[in-house]
Design an enzyme around this catalytic site. Sequence first.
Site, PDB file in Angstrom:
ATOM      1  CE  LYS A   1      -3.755  -2.595   2.181  1.00  0.00           C
ATOM      2  NZ  LYS A   1      -4.310  -3.048   3.359  1.00  0.00           N
TER       3      LYS A   1
ATOM      4  CD  GLN B   1      -3.085  -4.658   6.479  1.00  0.00           C
ATOM      5  OE1 GLN B   1      -3.114  -3.770   5.861  1.00  0.00           O
ATOM      6  NE2 GLN B   1      -3.679  -5.634   6.049  1.00  0.00           N
TER       7      GLN B   1
ATOM      8  CG  ASP C   1      -9.907  -0.796   3.873  1.00  0.00           C
ATOM      9  OD1 ASP C   1      -9.547  -1.303   3.032  1.00  0.00           O
ATOM     10  OD2 ASP C   1      -9.085  -0.920   5.071  1.00  0.00           O
TER      11      ASP C   1
END
Length: 286
Positions: free
Chosen positions: A52, A96, A119
């Site tokens: 990422k 994460q 997300d």
Amino acid sequence: MTQIIDGKAIAAQIKEELKEKVARLKEQGTEVTLAVIQVGADPASSVYVRNKKNACAYIGIRSLAYELPEETTEEELLALIRELNGREDVNGILVQLPLPGQICEERVLDAICPGKDVDGFHPQNVGALCIGRPGFVSCTPAGVIQLLKRSGVEIAGKECVVVGRSNIVGKPMALLLLRENGTVTVTHSRTRDLKEVTARADILVAALGKPRFITADYVKDGAVVIDVGIHRNEDGKLCGDVDYESVAPKCSAITPVPGGVGPMTVAMLMYNCVESAALQQNGKVS
Ligand code: NDP
């Protein structure tokens, strides 16, 4: 001839488009910024986080890395999220997963301001998707829609079958296909006669997390097959939820693993980040 849907090439195309948008936003005084939080040092998570950050660097997005120790408390993580929620220079916040056991994932994801939830996991964004309002969409299913559209696969009116109903893949996948006017069936571990249902699909999305489970007898001749699964077999090779060798000759189009859905997830995360910055610049989201 089966069309092999090249996720790597389509993800690269999206990243090039984003590079231009990021440069334009910069000219207008907005530096697109993503905060990436990792708690602990799970090796798989470290790989995802690195990917990422690399994608951010390539596109020109500033990434702020927060690498917190394994023993971080929920309150400490929530305090960081509150701080990032309040910062005008941060457009997206990514935590994460998985988180260590002492931290409740649900409370953490709910704490991220929906306008920075790149997300697409916040209940407000999931609800918006459900009722057709704008909001961030979970990256993997959003990536599947891009793969289909950019490969010239028509979704409207098609029989679409999704295998799997998780909150991050199966359910948003079904809602997105519905939004594109597909006729959608969602299947799961309690579905009776799965083969009979999947064999009706014009577009079959496999997201069940079982290596090479979908064999040729699950698939209609000429179907489009999208394989979301990622597994590493005994000899370290990657494979998906679809038995590629037996299924590919039957399909009109199929995604390989690796090089299919995988690269799209990060590309769509970047897309959401840029979208967030653009919306914040226009004062549409706080
Ligand atoms: P989950 O384990 O959360 O969900 C799996 C779903 O599949 C569940 O709904 C389950 O049903 C259903 N299922 C399991 N076994 C069967 C079966 N035999 N028949 C029918 N349905 C079944 O997985 P995720 O959704 O998180 O991920 C799915 C796959 O996608 C995994 O391989 C994962 O690694 C991969 N993945 C890939 C990403 C990418 O970037 N390419 C991103 C995210 C995931 P039930 O609800 O009844 O238990």
